[in-house]
Design a protein around this motif. Structure first.
Motif, PDB file in Angstrom:
ATOM      1  N   TYR A 173       0.887  -1.102  -0.107  1.00 19.87           N
ATOM      2  CA  TYR A 173      -0.132   0.169   0.002  1.00 19.87           C
ATOM      3  C   TYR A 173       0.787   1.076   0.152  1.00 19.87           C
ATOM      4  CZ  TYR A 173      -3.222   3.684   1.159  1.00 19.87           C
ATOM      5  OH  TYR A 173      -3.862   4.776   0.920  1.00 19.87           O
ATOM      6  N   ASP A 174       1.916   1.400   0.746  1.00 18.54           N
ATOM      7  CA  ASP A 174       2.879   2.306   1.052  1.00 18.54           C
ATOM      8  C   ASP A 174       3.365   3.054  -0.180  1.00 18.54           C
ATOM      9  OD1 ASP A 174       2.257   2.676   3.692  1.00 18.54           O
ATOM     10  OD2 ASP A 174       4.191   1.920   4.437  1.00 18.54           O
ATOM     11  N   GLU A 175       3.640   1.872  -1.131  1.00 21.33           N
ATOM     12  CA  GLU A 175       4.632   1.920  -2.335  1.00 21.33           C
ATOM     13  C   GLU A 175       3.824   2.138  -3.591  1.00 21.33           C
ATOM     14  OE1 GLU A 175       8.637   0.230  -4.590  1.00 21.33           O
ATOM     15  OE2 GLU A 175       8.028  -0.354  -2.431  1.00 21.33           O
ATOM     16  N   PHE A 176       2.693   1.469  -3.641  1.00 23.89           N
ATOM     17  CA  PHE A 176       1.802   1.212  -4.756  1.00 23.89           C
ATOM     18  C   PHE A 176       0.271   1.682  -4.754  1.00 23.89           C
ATOM     19  CE2 PHE A 176       5.292  -2.001  -4.566  1.00 23.89           C
ATOM     20  CZ  PHE A 176       5.953  -1.442  -5.839  1.00 23.89           C
ATOM     21  N   TYR A 177       0.087   2.688  -3.812  1.00 23.30           N
ATOM     22  CA  TYR A 177      -1.052   2.930  -3.661  1.00 23.30           C
ATOM     23  C   TYR A 177      -1.947   3.578  -4.840  1.00 23.30           C
ATOM     24  CZ  TYR A 177       0.933   7.575  -3.545  1.00 23.30           C
ATOM     25  OH  TYR A 177       1.828   8.809  -4.151  1.00 23.30           O
ATOM     26  N   ASN A 178      -1.103   3.837  -5.936  1.00 26.65           N
ATOM     27  CA  ASN A 178      -1.820   4.284  -7.033  1.00 26.65           C
ATOM     28  C   ASN A 178      -2.083   3.206  -8.153  1.00 26.65           C
ATOM     29  OD1 ASN A 178       0.807   3.803  -7.493  1.00 26.65           O
ATOM     30  ND2 ASN A 178       1.267   5.156  -9.084  1.00 26.65           N
ATOM     31  N   LEU A 179      -1.877   1.828  -7.694  1.00 26.67           N
ATOM     32  CA  LEU A 179      -2.372   0.819  -8.504  1.00 26.67           C
ATOM     33  C   LEU A 179      -4.150   0.620  -8.113  1.00 26.67           C
ATOM     34  CD1 LEU A 179       0.256  -2.129  -7.876  1.00 26.67           C
ATOM     35  CD2 LEU A 179       0.025  -0.441  -9.945  1.00 26.67           C
ATOM     36  N   LYS A 180      -4.704   0.175  -9.404  1.00 30.42           N
ATOM     37  CA  LYS A 180      -6.082  -0.159  -9.226  1.00 30.42           C
ATOM     38  C   LYS A 180      -6.322  -1.488  -8.704  1.00 30.42           C
ATOM     39  CE  LYS A 180      -7.558   2.839 -13.100  1.00 30.42           C
ATOM     40  NZ  LYS A 180      -8.216   2.694 -14.389  1.00 30.42           N
ATOM     41  N   LEU A 181      -7.510  -1.925  -8.230  1.00 28.91           N
ATOM     42  CA  LEU A 181      -8.010  -3.090  -7.941  1.00 28.91           C
ATOM     43  C   LEU A 181      -7.429  -4.205  -9.029  1.00 28.91           C
ATOM     44  CD1 LEU A 181     -11.044  -3.218  -5.814  1.00 28.91           C
ATOM     45  CD2 LEU A 181      -8.766  -3.827  -5.212  1.00 28.91           C
ATOM     46  N   SER A 182      -7.642  -3.738 -10.249  1.00 27.70           N
ATOM     47  CA  SER A 182      -7.505  -4.502 -11.450  1.00 27.70           C
ATOM     48  C   SER A 182      -6.230  -5.074 -11.594  1.00 27.70           C
ATOM     49  CB  SER A 182      -8.317  -3.727 -12.801  1.00 27.70           C
ATOM     50  OG  SER A 182      -7.470  -2.641 -12.904  1.00 27.70           O
ATOM     51  N   ASP A 183      -5.171  -4.010 -11.118  1.00 30.21           N
ATOM     52  CA  ASP A 183      -3.668  -4.380 -11.126  1.00 30.21           C
ATOM     53  C   ASP A 183      -3.566  -5.539 -10.141  1.00 30.21           C
ATOM     54  OD1 ASP A 183      -2.681  -2.354 -13.078  1.00 30.21           O
ATOM     55  OD2 ASP A 183      -3.345  -0.931 -11.376  1.00 30.21           O
ATOM     56  N   LEU A 184      -3.933  -5.434  -8.958  1.00 30.55           N
ATOM     57  CA  LEU A 184      -3.713  -6.426  -7.969  1.00 30.55           C
ATOM     58  C   LEU A 184      -4.331  -7.718  -8.543  1.00 30.55           C
ATOM     59  CD1 LEU A 184      -4.986  -4.721  -4.559  1.00 30.55           C
ATOM     60  CD2 LEU A 184      -2.584  -4.853  -5.568  1.00 30.55           C
ATOM     61  N   TYR A 185      -5.417  -7.740  -9.277  1.00 29.34           N
ATOM     62  CA  TYR A 185      -6.179  -8.904  -9.665  1.00 29.34           C
ATOM     63  C   TYR A 185      -5.390  -9.766 -10.698  1.00 29.34           C
ATOM     64  CZ  TYR A 185      -9.124 -12.287 -12.304  1.00 29.34           C
ATOM     65  OH  TYR A 185      -9.776 -13.181 -12.916  1.00 29.34           O
ATOM     66  N   LEU A 186      -4.611  -8.820 -11.308  1.00 34.54           N
ATOM     67  CA  LEU A 186      -3.777  -9.472 -12.598  1.00 34.54           C
ATOM     68  C   LEU A 186      -2.570  -9.719 -11.944  1.00 34.54           C
ATOM     69  CD1 LEU A 186      -3.198  -9.641 -15.646  1.00 34.54           C
ATOM     70  CD2 LEU A 186      -2.442  -7.182 -15.651  1.00 34.54           C
ATOM     71  N   ILE A 187      -1.861  -8.838 -11.114  1.00 30.04           N
ATOM     72  CA  ILE A 187      -0.630  -9.581 -10.429  1.00 30.04           C
ATOM     73  C   ILE A 187      -0.895 -10.809  -9.708  1.00 30.04           C
ATOM     74  CG2 ILE A 187       1.080  -9.065  -8.643  1.00 30.04           C
ATOM     75  CD1 ILE A 187       0.536  -6.021  -9.053  1.00 30.04           C
ATOM     76  N   SER A 188      -2.037 -10.876  -9.052  1.00 30.48           N
ATOM     77  CA  SER A 188      -2.047 -12.134  -8.362  1.00 30.48           C
ATOM     78  C   SER A 188      -2.279 -13.179  -9.527  1.00 30.48           C
ATOM     79  CB  SER A 188      -3.260 -12.094  -7.334  1.00 30.48           C
ATOM     80  OG  SER A 188      -4.486 -11.858  -7.906  1.00 30.48           O
ATOM     81  N   ARG A 189      -3.135 -13.140 -10.456  1.00 30.52           N
ATOM     82  CA  ARG A 189      -3.177 -14.324 -11.355  1.00 30.52           C
ATOM     83  C   ARG A 189      -2.077 -14.629 -12.054  1.00 30.52           C
ATOM     84  NH1 ARG A 189      -6.395 -15.739  -8.397  1.00 30.52           N
ATOM     85  NH2 ARG A 189      -8.557 -14.801  -8.250  1.00 30.52           N
ATOM     86  N   ARG A 190      -1.031 -13.610 -12.404  1.00 31.56           N
ATOM     87  CA  ARG A 190       0.085 -13.951 -12.877  1.00 31.56           C
ATOM     88  C   ARG A 190       1.208 -14.492 -11.872  1.00 31.56           C
ATOM     89  NH1 ARG A 190       2.326  -8.574 -16.077  1.00 31.56           N
ATOM     90  NH2 ARG A 190       1.038  -8.675 -17.950  1.00 31.56           N
ATOM     91  N   ILE A 191       1.028 -14.462 -10.582  1.00 31.77           N
ATOM     92  CA  ILE A 191       1.924 -15.152  -9.674  1.00 31.77           C
ATOM     93  C   ILE A 191       1.361 -16.628  -9.771  1.00 31.77           C
ATOM     94  CG2 ILE A 191       2.482 -15.289  -7.441  1.00 31.77           C
ATOM     95  CD1 ILE A 191       2.325 -12.160  -6.989  1.00 31.77           C
TER      96      ILE A 191
END
Length: 166
Positions: free
Chosen positions: A93-111
């Protein structure tokens, strides 16, 4: 020390208190993104916007829920503990607060799908942060390309308009 299951249950209870967060996560799960450009163009809220409607603590819990899912699906020998997940969600959160929920979704699916390589029986905060930094750089490059493309399209439309006027 809390178990992962207890932490996940606690997170779900916290989200029930904040219908906005529940709806936001359900929204992103219903409209999954498959590329960085889709994540950028998604109508999903950013973490910063979520904070305006809820609190930093609630958004960190939302991030933690993504990490819990990753932790569960990777099935590594040494999974992250609840404390590690909590710290990782704060740092993300501290470093990437400007990411969207869609980014979190994509990152988690990629991992989970292995696009970021093998984890060799361990998932850690530094590994997650490295993945987020790499993704963020990819996202910035894509955003620049999209912006340039949009500018070129606008410029061409303007030139075509000027030609038609003559």
């Amino acid at each position: 020390m809390k178990t992962i299951t207890e932490m996940k249950q606690e997170k779900n209870l916290a989200f029930d208190k904040k219908n906005y967060l529940v709806n936001a996560k359900q929204y992103i799960n219903q409209k999954p993104v498959r590329s960085v450009s889709e994540a950028i163009q998604s109508e999903a809220p950013s973490l910063a916007n979520l904070t305006k409607k809820t609190s930093v603590d609630d958004v960190e819990k939302l991030i933690a829920s993504f990490i819990v899912d990753i932790n569960y699906h990777l099935n590594v020998k040494n999974p992250m503990t609840a404390e590690h997940i909590s710290l990782a969600s704060q740092l993300i959160y501290d470093e990437f607060y400007n990411l969207k929920l869609s980014d979190l979704y994509l990152i988690s699916r990629r991992i989970i799908s292995g696009q970021y390589g093998e984890f060799y029986n361990t998932l850690s905060t530094p590994k997650l942060l490295l993945i987020f930094r790499n993704y963020f750089n990819e996202r910035c490059d894509m955003a620049a390309d999209l912006s340039k493309s949009k500018h070129e399209s606008f410029k061409n439309d303007l030139e075509n308009y000027k030609i038609k006027k003559l």
